[in-house]
Design a protein around this motif. Structure first.
Motif, mmCIF file in Angstrom:
data_model
loop_
_atom_site.group_PDB
_atom_site.id
_atom_site.type_symbol
_atom_site.label_atom_id
_atom_site.label_comp_id
_atom_site.label_asym_id
_atom_site.label_seq_id
_atom_site.Cartn_x
_atom_site.Cartn_y
_atom_site.Cartn_z
ATOM 1 N N ASP A 136 0.851 -1.184 0.000
ATOM 2 C CA ASP A 136 0.000 0.000 0.000
ATOM 3 C C ASP A 136 0.887 1.233 0.000
ATOM 4 O O ASP A 136 1.937 1.243 0.641
ATOM 5 C CB ASP A 136 -0.905 0.001 1.235
ATOM 6 N N GLY A 137 0.472 2.251 -0.692
ATOM 7 C CA GLY A 137 1.216 3.508 -0.742
ATOM 8 C C GLY A 137 0.287 4.666 -0.454
ATOM 9 O O GLY A 137 -0.344 4.720 0.598
ATOM 10 N N HIS A 168 0.066 8.020 4.887
ATOM 11 C CA HIS A 168 -0.248 7.534 3.543
ATOM 12 C C HIS A 168 -0.859 8.665 2.713
ATOM 13 O O HIS A 168 -0.579 8.779 1.527
ATOM 14 C CB HIS A 168 -1.213 6.347 3.602
ATOM 15 N N GLN A 169 -1.685 9.495 3.340
ATOM 16 C CA GLN A 169 -2.284 10.620 2.631
ATOM 17 C C GLN A 169 -1.235 11.639 2.210
ATOM 18 O O GLN A 169 -1.396 12.326 1.209
ATOM 19 C CB GLN A 169 -3.328 11.313 3.505
ATOM 20 N N LEU A 170 -0.170 11.753 2.986
ATOM 21 C CA LEU A 170 0.907 12.674 2.640
ATOM 22 C C LEU A 170 1.741 12.143 1.478
ATOM 23 O O LEU A 170 2.533 12.875 0.901
ATOM 24 C CB LEU A 170 1.828 12.885 3.849
ATOM 25 N N GLY A 171 1.591 10.860 1.190
ATOM 26 C CA GLY A 171 2.403 10.238 0.161
ATOM 27 C C GLY A 171 3.795 9.879 0.652
ATOM 28 O O GLY A 171 4.697 9.640 -0.140
ATOM 29 N N LEU A 172 3.973 9.844 1.981
ATOM 30 C CA LEU A 172 5.275 9.561 2.572
ATOM 31 C C LEU A 172 5.380 8.177 3.192
ATOM 32 O O LEU A 172 6.424 7.820 3.726
ATOM 33 C CB LEU A 172 5.600 10.611 3.640
ATOM 34 N N ALA A 173 4.309 7.403 3.141
ATOM 35 C CA ALA A 173 4.307 6.089 3.794
ATOM 36 C C ALA A 173 4.118 4.978 2.775
ATOM 37 O O ALA A 173 3.444 5.149 1.757
ATOM 38 C CB ALA A 173 3.210 6.021 4.844
ATOM 39 N N ALA A 174 4.703 3.849 3.098
ATOM 40 C CA ALA A 174 4.539 2.652 2.285
ATOM 41 C C ALA A 174 4.414 1.458 3.211
ATOM 42 O O ALA A 174 5.152 1.339 4.188
ATOM 43 C CB ALA A 174 5.730 2.463 1.359
ATOM 44 N N GLY A 204 16.445 6.271 2.749
ATOM 45 C CA GLY A 204 15.604 7.353 3.241
ATOM 46 C C GLY A 204 14.340 6.929 3.956
ATOM 47 O O GLY A 204 13.500 7.761 4.296
ATOM 48 N N TRP A 205 14.189 5.634 4.225
ATOM 49 C CA TRP A 205 12.975 5.112 4.855
ATOM 50 C C TRP A 205 13.269 4.665 6.284
ATOM 51 O O TRP A 205 14.322 4.095 6.555
ATOM 52 C CB TRP A 205 12.446 3.914 4.068
ATOM 53 N N ILE A 206 12.319 4.894 7.178
ATOM 54 C CA ILE A 206 12.443 4.424 8.560
ATOM 55 C C ILE A 206 11.257 3.542 8.911
ATOM 56 O O ILE A 206 10.149 3.730 8.394
ATOM 57 C CB ILE A 206 12.531 5.589 9.579
ATOM 58 N N GLU A 207 11.514 2.565 9.772
ATOM 59 C CA GLU A 207 10.416 1.778 10.325
ATOM 60 C C GLU A 207 9.661 2.732 11.250
ATOM 61 O O GLU A 207 10.212 3.216 12.238
ATOM 62 C CB GLU A 207 10.949 0.571 11.101
ATOM 63 N N ARG A 208 8.433 3.016 10.932
ATOM 64 C CA ARG A 208 7.721 4.097 11.593
ATOM 65 C C ARG A 208 7.143 3.732 12.954
ATOM 66 O O ARG A 208 7.118 4.563 13.859
ATOM 67 C CB ARG A 208 6.604 4.586 10.655
ATOM 68 N N TYR A 209 6.646 2.533 13.098
ATOM 69 C CA TYR A 209 5.997 2.127 14.349
ATOM 70 C C TYR A 209 6.662 0.866 14.901
ATOM 71 O O TYR A 209 6.135 -0.235 14.791
ATOM 72 C CB TYR A 209 4.493 1.910 14.124
ATOM 73 N N PRO A 210 7.861 1.018 15.488
ATOM 74 C CA PRO A 210 8.616 -0.143 15.955
ATOM 75 C C PRO A 210 7.988 -0.822 17.180
ATOM 76 O O PRO A 210 7.173 -0.229 17.894
ATOM 77 C CB PRO A 210 9.990 0.433 16.284
ATOM 78 N N ASP A 211 8.435 -2.030 17.393
ATOM 79 C CA ASP A 211 7.953 -2.841 18.508
ATOM 80 C C ASP A 211 8.268 -2.172 19.846
ATOM 81 O O ASP A 211 9.356 -1.631 20.047
ATOM 82 C CB ASP A 211 8.617 -4.220 18.450
ATOM 83 N N GLY A 212 7.302 -2.189 20.751
ATOM 84 C CA GLY A 212 7.493 -1.657 22.090
ATOM 85 C C GLY A 212 7.407 -0.149 22.199
ATOM 86 O O GLY A 212 7.732 0.412 23.240
ATOM 87 N N HIS A 230 5.129 -0.979 8.014
ATOM 88 C CA HIS A 230 4.897 0.443 7.730
ATOM 89 C C HIS A 230 6.203 1.232 7.791
ATOM 90 O O HIS A 230 6.848 1.314 8.835
ATOM 91 C CB HIS A 230 3.896 1.017 8.734
ATOM 92 N N TYR A 231 6.564 1.821 6.659
ATOM 93 C CA TYR A 231 7.787 2.612 6.547
ATOM 94 C C TYR A 231 7.451 4.013 6.059
ATOM 95 O O TYR A 231 6.528 4.202 5.273
ATOM 96 C CB TYR A 231 8.785 1.927 5.595
ATOM 97 N N ARG A 232 8.210 4.979 6.555
ATOM 98 C CA ARG A 232 8.004 6.374 6.161
ATOM 99 C C ARG A 232 9.273 6.929 5.539
ATOM 100 O O ARG A 232 10.370 6.721 6.050
ATOM 101 C CB ARG A 232 7.630 7.226 7.365
ATOM 102 N N TYR A 233 9.072 7.667 4.474
ATOM 103 C CA TYR A 233 10.193 8.322 3.818
ATOM 104 C C TYR A 233 10.473 9.646 4.520
ATOM 105 O O TYR A 233 9.588 10.477 4.687
ATOM 106 C CB TYR A 233 9.909 8.565 2.336
ATOM 107 N N VAL A 234 11.727 9.819 4.958
ATOM 108 C CA VAL A 234 12.141 11.068 5.613
ATOM 109 C C VAL A 234 13.376 11.661 4.936
ATOM 110 O O VAL A 234 13.855 12.711 5.349
ATOM 111 C CB VAL A 234 12.412 10.867 7.132
#
Length: 138
Positions: free
Chosen positions: A16-17, A52-58, A90-98, A111-115
């Motif tokens: 999903d993008g 996702h709405q910002l177009g920055l998440a995948a 340029g991508w980070i794991e956005r919602y890591p465990d814990g 879920h990864y976000r481009y920063v």
């Protein structure tokens, strides 16, 4: 990033993008109706607030769809590769465990976000979430 993964014999799939406001509203409504409002609020952002709405998440998964948008994705080398390499692109794991208490969203290994490359490197090397790194209060 996907080509670099292929070079390492990892075959990723874009699950999903970009999502429009209406797509996000429909998804959030579905979660609310099927699982309740609390579940909806911890599994995804409200319409108007989604990355996702910002177009920055995948949302990324295994090419064959195994464990798509599921925690069992962490058992695959695809997840390990993303965790170790996504920041280089340029991508980070956005919602890591814990870190739900910090991000307000449950662990979402897909879920990864481009920063951007520079910021991703800094965040990755810090070991912090985006909220912690930028001192964003929820």
């Amino acid at each position: 990033m996907f080509q670099a993964a292929i070079d390492d014999r990892i075959y990723l799939k874009l699950v999903d993008g970009y999502r429009s406001y209406q797509d996000q509203a429909d998804l959030f409504s579905y979660y609310t109706q099927t699982r309740g409002s609390y579940y909806a609020s911890i599994v995804d952002d409200h319409p108007g607030a989604s990355e996702h709405q910002l177009g920055l998440a995948a949302d990324i998964g295994c090419w064959n769809g195994a464990c798509e948008l599921s925690y069992c994705f962490t058992k695959y080398p695809d997840y390990t590769w993303l965790k170790e390499n996504s920041w280089k692109f340029g991508w980070i794991e956005r919602y890591p465990d814990g870190k739900q208490s910090v991000t307000s969203i449950v662990f979402s290994p897909w879920h990864y976000r481009y920063v951007g490359v520079d910021e991703a490197a800094k965040i990755y090397e810090s070991g912090l979430t985006m909220e912690e790194y930028y001192n964003i209060q929820g």
